[in-house]
Design an enzyme around this catalytic site. Structure first.
Site, PDB file in Angstrom:
ATOM      1  N   GLU A 111       0.859  -1.188   0.000  1.00  0.00           N
ATOM      2  CA  GLU A 111       0.000   0.000   0.000  1.00  0.00           C
ATOM      3  C   GLU A 111       0.897   1.240   0.000  1.00  0.00           C
ATOM      4  OE1 GLU A 111      -3.397   0.984  -0.209  1.00  0.00           O
ATOM      5  OE2 GLU A 111      -2.243   2.833  -0.289  1.00  0.00           O
ATOM      6  N   GLY A 131      -7.855   0.004  -7.017  1.00  0.00           N
ATOM      7  CA  GLY A 131      -8.937   0.974  -6.894  1.00  0.00           C
ATOM      8  C   GLY A 131      -9.121   1.929  -8.051  1.00  0.00           C
ATOM      9  N   SER A 132      -9.577   3.147  -7.702  1.00  0.00           N
ATOM     10  CA  SER A 132      -9.919   4.133  -8.732  1.00  0.00           C
ATOM     11  C   SER A 132      -9.627   5.532  -8.211  1.00  0.00           C
ATOM     12  CB  SER A 132     -11.404   4.026  -9.067  1.00  0.00           C
ATOM     13  OG  SER A 132     -12.183   4.400  -7.938  1.00  0.00           O
ATOM     14  N   VAL A 152     -23.697   9.989  -6.736  1.00  0.00           N
ATOM     15  CA  VAL A 152     -23.640   9.660  -5.302  1.00  0.00           C
ATOM     16  C   VAL A 152     -22.746  10.644  -4.550  1.00  0.00           C
ATOM     17  CG1 VAL A 152     -23.500   7.714  -3.735  1.00  0.00           C
ATOM     18  CG2 VAL A 152     -23.610   7.298  -6.161  1.00  0.00           C
ATOM     19  N   GLY A 199     -17.841  10.902 -11.760  1.00  0.00           N
ATOM     20  CA  GLY A 199     -17.508   9.488 -11.910  1.00  0.00           C
ATOM     21  C   GLY A 199     -16.058   9.219 -11.564  1.00  0.00           C
ATOM     22  N   ALA A 213     -17.397  -0.194  -2.363  1.00  0.00           N
ATOM     23  CA  ALA A 213     -16.511  -0.844  -1.394  1.00  0.00           C
ATOM     24  C   ALA A 213     -16.968  -2.268  -1.087  1.00  0.00           C
ATOM     25  CB  ALA A 213     -16.465  -0.021  -0.109  1.00  0.00           C
ATOM     26  N   HIS A 230     -40.550  -6.042  16.049  1.00  0.00           N
ATOM     27  CA  HIS A 230     -41.487  -4.917  16.159  1.00  0.00           C
ATOM     28  C   HIS A 230     -41.177  -4.122  17.417  1.00  0.00           C
ATOM     29  CE1 HIS A 230     -45.146  -2.618  15.752  1.00  0.00           C
ATOM     30  NE2 HIS A 230     -45.366  -2.843  17.047  1.00  0.00           N
TER      31      HIS A 230
HETATM   32  P1  NAI Z   1     -21.586   8.833 -10.366  1.00  0.00           P
HETATM   33  O1  NAI Z   1     -21.360   7.997 -11.553  1.00  0.00           O
HETATM   34  O2  NAI Z   1     -22.403   8.327  -9.240  1.00  0.00           O
HETATM   35  O3  NAI Z   1     -22.260  10.230 -10.802  1.00  0.00           O
HETATM   36  C1  NAI Z   1     -21.682  11.091 -11.727  1.00  0.00           C
HETATM   37  C2  NAI Z   1     -22.758  12.013 -12.260  1.00  0.00           C
HETATM   38  O4  NAI Z   1     -22.137  13.049 -13.000  1.00  0.00           O
HETATM   39  C3  NAI Z   1     -23.744  11.329 -13.180  1.00  0.00           C
HETATM   40  O5  NAI Z   1     -25.049  11.637 -12.753  1.00  0.00           O
HETATM   41  C4  NAI Z   1     -23.428  11.935 -14.540  1.00  0.00           C
HETATM   42  O6  NAI Z   1     -24.554  12.060 -15.357  1.00  0.00           O
HETATM   43  C5  NAI Z   1     -22.900  13.307 -14.144  1.00  0.00           C
HETATM   44  N1  NAI Z   1     -22.019  13.928 -15.124  1.00  0.00           N
HETATM   45  C6  NAI Z   1     -21.014  13.331 -15.824  1.00  0.00           C
HETATM   46  N2  NAI Z   1     -20.389  14.246 -16.604  1.00  0.00           N
HETATM   47  C7  NAI Z   1     -20.991  15.441 -16.359  1.00  0.00           C
HETATM   48  C8  NAI Z   1     -20.806  16.756 -16.858  1.00  0.00           C
HETATM   49  N3  NAI Z   1     -19.839  17.027 -17.724  1.00  0.00           N
HETATM   50  N4  NAI Z   1     -21.620  17.746 -16.415  1.00  0.00           N
HETATM   51  C9  NAI Z   1     -22.601  17.457 -15.513  1.00  0.00           C
HETATM   52  N5  NAI Z   1     -22.827  16.239 -15.017  1.00  0.00           N
HETATM   53  C10 NAI Z   1     -22.024  15.234 -15.430  1.00  0.00           C
HETATM   54  O7  NAI Z   1     -20.131   9.261  -9.883  1.00  0.00           O
HETATM   55  P2  NAI Z   1     -19.620   9.889  -8.517  1.00  0.00           P
HETATM   56  O8  NAI Z   1     -20.732  10.559  -7.786  1.00  0.00           O
HETATM   57  O9  NAI Z   1     -18.424  10.681  -8.890  1.00  0.00           O
HETATM   58  O10 NAI Z   1     -19.216   8.618  -7.690  1.00  0.00           O
HETATM   59  C11 NAI Z   1     -18.148   7.805  -8.148  1.00  0.00           C
HETATM   60  C12 NAI Z   1     -18.238   6.386  -7.632  1.00  0.00           C
HETATM   61  O11 NAI Z   1     -18.092   6.324  -6.239  1.00  0.00           O
HETATM   62  C13 NAI Z   1     -19.520   5.726  -8.025  1.00  0.00           C
HETATM   63  O12 NAI Z   1     -19.197   4.526  -8.644  1.00  0.00           O
HETATM   64  C14 NAI Z   1     -20.201   5.499  -6.732  1.00  0.00           C
HETATM   65  O13 NAI Z   1     -20.926   4.284  -6.741  1.00  0.00           O
HETATM   66  C15 NAI Z   1     -19.088   5.477  -5.702  1.00  0.00           C
HETATM   67  N6  NAI Z   1     -19.572   6.052  -4.445  1.00  0.00           N
HETATM   68  C16 NAI Z   1     -20.461   5.352  -3.703  1.00  0.00           C
HETATM   69  C17 NAI Z   1     -20.981   5.893  -2.550  1.00  0.00           C
HETATM   70  C18 NAI Z   1     -21.983   5.131  -1.783  1.00  0.00           C
HETATM   71  O14 NAI Z   1     -22.127   3.936  -2.011  1.00  0.00           O
HETATM   72  N7  NAI Z   1     -22.720   5.743  -0.873  1.00  0.00           N
HETATM   73  C19 NAI Z   1     -20.588   7.210  -2.071  1.00  0.00           C
HETATM   74  C20 NAI Z   1     -19.698   7.868  -2.953  1.00  0.00           C
HETATM   75  C21 NAI Z   1     -19.210   7.285  -4.084  1.00  0.00           C
END
Ligand code: NAI
Length: 459
Positions: A31, A140-141, A181, A265, A319, A444
């Site tokens: 890591e 990861g990412s 998200v 994203g 995750a 309940h």
């Molecule tokens: P996301 O894929 O959830 O959302 C990105 C949003 O940005 C989409 O609605 C898309 O349409 C929009 N978008 C893309 N390009 C754009 C532009 N040029 N102008 C305006 N809107 C645009 O990605 P996000 O929120 O960055 O999350 C990344 C990853 O992290 C996801 O895979 C998510 O599942 C994960 N994550 C999960 C969480 C949870 O489980 N609670 C919390 C935070 C992240």
């Protein structure tokens, strides 16, 4: 010689290391930053800690709904951030202790794959060579930041999930690019603390993959609380602290903030690891660009004894997906039959109210051509929800097959649905029917009873 070398100590890597260590495999994990990965250091845990502070503050502000009066509720932003750091530190310490407990060797350095022979896979890190029979890639990412014109010149006005977590001062105005998200969780946090928030989203809805009805309900809640939503709006550039976008009619609009969060994203980390040289195959997007390491359902890459798990696959970037994928990889290394199934992976958005869902949404069920029925109830049918959510909105929706009443999807809005969605995961994972679900005894009074109540509304 190690039985297993793991590159990346996030929820894919460290969980796999724990399972491998517990099974007696001689394991080393590399890591380069901090154990826990993005999830623990710059993602899930710190954001949930911040959101909890916002929730507590909101309880103080809305105490009167429950007959409780707090004089002039206030918060110290710095203390909220300090507590977040304390929680992260504590949990990173927990993982370090677990590694020790499972006799996993931790190497705090960047690792690179240098070759493969009949003996094993060679990895170099910290100026040393390591040889392992099996390799698991869990790197990861990172946030994808599109090259918007003017973005570089905007400097530290631009933040991703990483920089925003480190802010010591609360932004007065925040523009969020991308209502997914990450965007919605930060919008929720800052809106609760009084920041003026604007969300610019290119799709016609926030939280794209979410059930349409639930996404619309959540948007309404936050619009009422003052979040400004600009949907179907395409960002065309950044001018200093201003986001320039085109509205649905093609009109050029501008919105400013002291910070601009880019949350559009994430991108898998697979470059610079020596994978191309090893001949590892990549998954391609429709445009033919590599988006992640290609794996089969046992998390095997095309190279024998090389596995990958988590965001590096560019698929289901969550995750909990990563951890399960890591377990699948370890089980296969141990010679146990196991494979990855994605039908029952829950998704949660930790807004207030929370959103949680698993399985097919109504829209996905329609698109799949399945014969299905939707049953739904307001959350208020659960007594505990009414007791604890004065004036709170909520819904529970179950998607079931028409003929056999098998549970295809469950989607909820309302607190604390993040804590009860796993019962729906079990129902889908075990291919339960609504009739079987109805026979389960739910405690309940709990909000979880809403799932059973909703099941009973089937005609
Ligand atoms: P996301 O894929 O959830 O959302 C990105 C949003 O940005 C989409 O609605 C898309 O349409 C929009 N978008 C893309 N390009 C754009 C532009 N040029 N102008 C305006 N809107 C645009 O990605 P996000 O929120 O960055 O999350 C990344 C990853 O992290 C996801 O895979 C998510 O599942 C994960 N994550 C999960 C969480 C949870 O489980 N609670 C919390 C935070 C992240």
């Amino acid at each position: 010689m190690y039985d297993l070398a793991i590159i990346g100590g996030g929820p894919g890597g460290y969980v796999a290391a724990e399972r491998a260590g517990a099974a007696g495999l001689k394991t080393v994990i590399f890591e380069k930053k901090s154990l826990g990965g993005v999830c623990l250091n710059e993602g899930c845990i710190p954001t949930k800690t911040l959101l909890y502070s916002a929730k507590v503050y909101n309880y103080a502000v809305t105490g009167d709904h429950y007959g409780v009066y707090v004089k002039e509720p206030s918060f110290q932003y710095g203390e909220i951030v300090d507590r977040k750091d304390k929680v992260v530190k504590k949990l990173v310490g927990g993982i370090k202790a677990a590694m020790k407990g499972f006799k996993v060797e931790v190497v705090n350095a960047e690792a690179k794959v240098t070759g493969r022979s009949a003996e094993g896979i060679a990895i170099s890190a910290d100026g040393k060579e390591f040889l392992a029979r099996n390799l698991l890639l869990c790197t990861g990412s990172e946030a994808a930041v599109p090259p918007f014109p003017g973005l570089k010149e905007a400097g530290d006005v631009i933040v991703t999930n990483r920089e925003i977590l480190a802010l010591r001062e609360q932004p007065k105005e925040l523009v969020v690019i991308g209502g997914g998200v990450i965007g919605m969780e930060f919008a929720a946090f800052y809106n609760t603390l009084g920041t003026k928030v604007t969300v610019v989203e290119m799709l016609p809805k926030i939280l794209g993959p979410l059930d349409d009805e639930i996404s619309a309900m959540l948007q309404k809640v936050y619009a009422k609380r003052g979040v400004n939503f600009c949907l179907k709006c395409k960002v065309t550039g950044i001018e200093g602290n201003t986001v320039v976008y085109e509205d649905p009619e093609g009109k050029v609009c501008r919105v400013s903030g002291d910070k601009i969060l880019v949350s559009v994203g994430r991108r898998a980390n697979f470059k610079g690891l020596g994978l191309e040289e090893l001949g590892v195959e990549f998954a391609l997007n429709p445009a033919g660009r590599p988006v992640g390491v290609k794996v089969d359902s046992k998390m095997r890459t095309n190279i024998p004894n090389v596995y990958a798990a988590g965001d590096i696959t560019g698929f289901s970037m969550l995750a909990h997906t990563a951890s399960r994928e890591g377990e699948v990889a370890v089980n296969n290394i141990l010679g146990k039959e196991d494979h990855m199934r994605y039908e029952a992976i829950p998704g949660v958005v930790y807004t207030n109210p929370e959103v949680a869902g698993v399985g097919l949404t109504e829209e996905q069920a329609k698109a799949s051509g399945k014969d299905f029925t939707v049953v739904k109830l307001p959350m208020a049918y659960a007594g505990r929800f009414v007791a604890e959510n004065e004036g709170g909105e909520g819904i529970c929706k179950i998607i079931v097959g028409k003929k056999y009443h098998e549970v295809l999807g469950v989607h909820m809005l309302g607190n604390p649905c993040s804590e009860i969605i796993h019962s729906a995961c079990i129902a889908i994972e075990t291919e339960m029917t609504l009739e079987q679900l109805k026979e389960v005894v739910f405690p309940h009074p709990t909000v979880s009873e809403i799932i059973k109540e909703t099941a009973f509304t089937i005609k």
